[in-house]
Design a protein around this motif. Sequence first.
Motif, short mmCIF file in Angstrom:
data_model
loop_
_atom_site.label_atom_id
_atom_site.label_comp_id
_atom_site.label_asym_id
_atom_site.label_seq_id
_atom_site.Cartn_x
_atom_site.Cartn_y
_atom_site.Cartn_z
N GLY A 29 37.09 -51.49 -45.24
CA GLY A 29 36.60 -52.69 -44.59
C GLY A 29 35.19 -52.59 -44.05
N TYR A 30 34.73 -53.68 -43.45
CA TYR A 30 33.31 -53.87 -43.20
C TYR A 30 32.86 -53.56 -41.78
N GLN A 31 33.62 -52.73 -41.09
CA GLN A 31 33.09 -52.08 -39.90
C GLN A 31 32.36 -50.80 -40.31
N LEU A 32 32.83 -50.17 -41.40
CA LEU A 32 32.29 -48.89 -41.83
C LEU A 32 31.20 -49.02 -42.88
N CYS A 33 31.02 -50.21 -43.43
CA CYS A 33 30.04 -50.40 -44.49
C CYS A 33 29.76 -51.89 -44.64
N SER A 34 28.73 -52.20 -45.41
CA SER A 34 28.49 -53.57 -45.84
C SER A 34 29.02 -53.70 -47.26
N ARG A 35 28.95 -54.90 -47.81
CA ARG A 35 29.37 -55.05 -49.20
C ARG A 35 28.44 -54.30 -50.14
N LYS A 36 27.15 -54.20 -49.77
CA LYS A 36 26.22 -53.45 -50.61
C LYS A 36 26.51 -51.96 -50.57
N THR A 37 26.66 -51.39 -49.36
CA THR A 37 26.89 -49.95 -49.29
C THR A 37 28.28 -49.58 -49.81
N GLU A 38 29.23 -50.52 -49.73
CA GLU A 38 30.52 -50.31 -50.37
C GLU A 38 30.33 -50.17 -51.88
N ALA A 39 29.53 -51.05 -52.46
CA ALA A 39 29.26 -50.99 -53.90
C ALA A 39 28.50 -49.72 -54.26
N ASN A 49 45.21 -52.50 -38.41
CA ASN A 49 43.83 -52.77 -37.99
C ASN A 49 42.79 -52.09 -38.88
N ASN A 50 43.23 -51.33 -39.88
CA ASN A 50 42.25 -50.78 -40.83
C ASN A 50 41.51 -51.90 -41.55
N GLY A 51 42.07 -53.09 -41.55
CA GLY A 51 41.32 -54.23 -42.05
C GLY A 51 41.93 -54.90 -43.25
N SER A 52 42.13 -54.15 -44.32
CA SER A 52 42.66 -54.67 -45.57
C SER A 52 41.72 -55.62 -46.30
N ASP A 53 40.50 -55.79 -45.80
CA ASP A 53 39.52 -56.62 -46.50
C ASP A 53 38.57 -55.74 -47.29
N TYR A 54 39.11 -55.04 -48.28
CA TYR A 54 38.26 -54.18 -49.08
C TYR A 54 38.70 -54.24 -50.54
N GLY A 55 38.95 -55.47 -50.99
CA GLY A 55 39.31 -55.69 -52.38
C GLY A 55 38.09 -55.84 -53.28
N PHE A 56 38.34 -55.89 -54.58
CA PHE A 56 37.30 -56.26 -55.54
C PHE A 56 36.89 -57.72 -55.35
#
Length: 648
Positions: free
Chosen positions: A287-297, A335-342
């Motif tokens: 999820g996006y506390q630990l990264c942005s969508r760019k750094t995730e990619a 609370n890990n988020g679960s918003d880290y899909g493709f």
Amino acid sequence: MKDPIKKINSGFILGLNYWASDTATRMWEDFHPQVIQEDFRRIREAGITHLRVFPLWHVFQPLRLMYTRHNAPMDYSFDDTPLPDTPAGAAGVSEVACERFELFCQLAADCGLKLIVGLITGYMSSRTYAPPAFDGRDLLTDPTVIKWQTRFVRYFVSRFKQSDAIVAWDLGNETNFLPCNSDNPDAFQLWATVISSTIRLADPSRPIISGFANSDRIDAPTVSPGQFNQRSVGELCDVHTVHPYPATSAPDPISTMRTVLTVTARCRLAEDVSGVPTFIQEFGSIGYQLCSRKTEADFYRCSLLAALAHDCHGTMWWCAFDQGHFDFYPYNWNNNGSDYGFFDRNGYSKPIVAENLAFRGLLDALGTEGLPPRKTDSVILVPRDMGGLDINPLLTTFMLAKQANLEPKFHYVMDPIPDAPLYILPSIMGGRSIYNRAISKHRLNELLERVRNGAVLYLSLDTGIFRQIPEFTGVDFAWRETVNTVKTLCLNEERLPIKSSKFLTPESGTAEVLGTDEDGVGVFFRYPLGKGFVFLLTLPLESYAADTPGFFCKADRPHYDSVYRTVARSADIRPLVDSDHPFVRLTVHPREDGSSYIFAINYNNCPESARLTVADGYSLELLRGGSYEGGVLSLRENDGALLLLRRE
């Protein structure tokens, strides 16, 4: 089973873990084929070929236990109706759920997607799922539970083994997190043996995958002892897995060297110890506390390149679609988020999808040959695991070795010592006396015999006590004391701070002193033993690296790899190509025609340039990625390049 990975995919597995975009873990109760079909279309267009899927156990085997007076168990049922007199009923399996899974498999086949099926999915996203009949029971040791599990597996595998979409059976999602209250360290192995044997009897044609998690958690697989250990996997399964999520625990940014190579190194450690092919079955950004969508990619791109370069067989991202907007359990508490899909909740592609398509292009460019296995030249010896082994120093050993242009593999010290020019036994730890057993006497004798025949051994000490140190290192010590301070290793022109809790003061000896501390006391020694050499470092370099934020991402850090480069020279390990940049590292992949691919990866989150030194008589040509001019390779952040090395 011969080449079990090839039965899953002829090349690199590129996949996702899948729950339906609209209903997530409730997809089998609230089943929408049109949504699944659209999900599959998006997934296939993103360059994905494989999905890991989960027939949730309590839905597919919805057993209830009916009680009579005094709460005595009386009968198993579906809700209030008797089990039907059918093969499915005898197995306690829902026909409705199976009919939905049958359609699901057909939809996958129509889209050209291959399925890995997690059979006993009793754990998912921090929630335990079990048939109501087994609420509160031990799901791995209770004989009644295991009886019904085998009935489910036998029926389900027998029914669906005709599906062309299914390429492998998984024991179940992270079954090492299911309730297991037994103190017997063999309890889980017995359970896994029963389940894998049941699968194999029903369908001997498909590989069985462990589905193990892999993390820093206490209930994650250990190396050797305990319920969930890596060494026994080869007895149970054809293919092993790791599920690393280093973004949650690594001290460095997500798209830097330590975080990326932790994914790869965990996979290599698991395969090298278990002896069966291992792939990265789950990993993600959390999820996006630990990264942005760019750094995730960026993290995804670099992780794929590293996995391919290090023979990790494949990756599967967690997960296909965002799940953080659901409010039912487990999402209500996760609370890990679960918003880290493709894809986001609306089905729109994230930047990670473009990176997946670009990587698919690389795989296609490599053709049917693929990327040949990398050439290894050294062995990281995994100390004996007595139930408390910290693997983080092993992971940093892998990274330090790579920065020294070594390409290591792991090996457990309680297995026969393989032939190699260089052995690394890093940061031996102690603590309670049970942990001062890094290697047995007979394996140490084997190792020292390898040295006498010409190999090199590097040994570093943390808090552990090691037998026969004076005899095979040539160093006598006056005493050891607790210091809890930073010592500086002075090695040639380098000054390398290393924090240590213990310090050994040498008294005499015949070993050559290669490095001292800031007071001139010897801490790094070389000693000839037969035809080979033993190097001893009395400071815990690898433990220090594991505990130090920024160690593998700060540009101004000292050249700690000079320790390993010193050792490598004595082992006569001479690289054909070397990089002068600590974050641009290489692997060598020999080809049948005598040439070699050189795979270069920038493990840092900013563009880097490295001067490549090529051995005399060889030439280097850039094939794909980056730019290469005047011997300097330039790469964007977290990207790689493929080069071809030929004799002139």
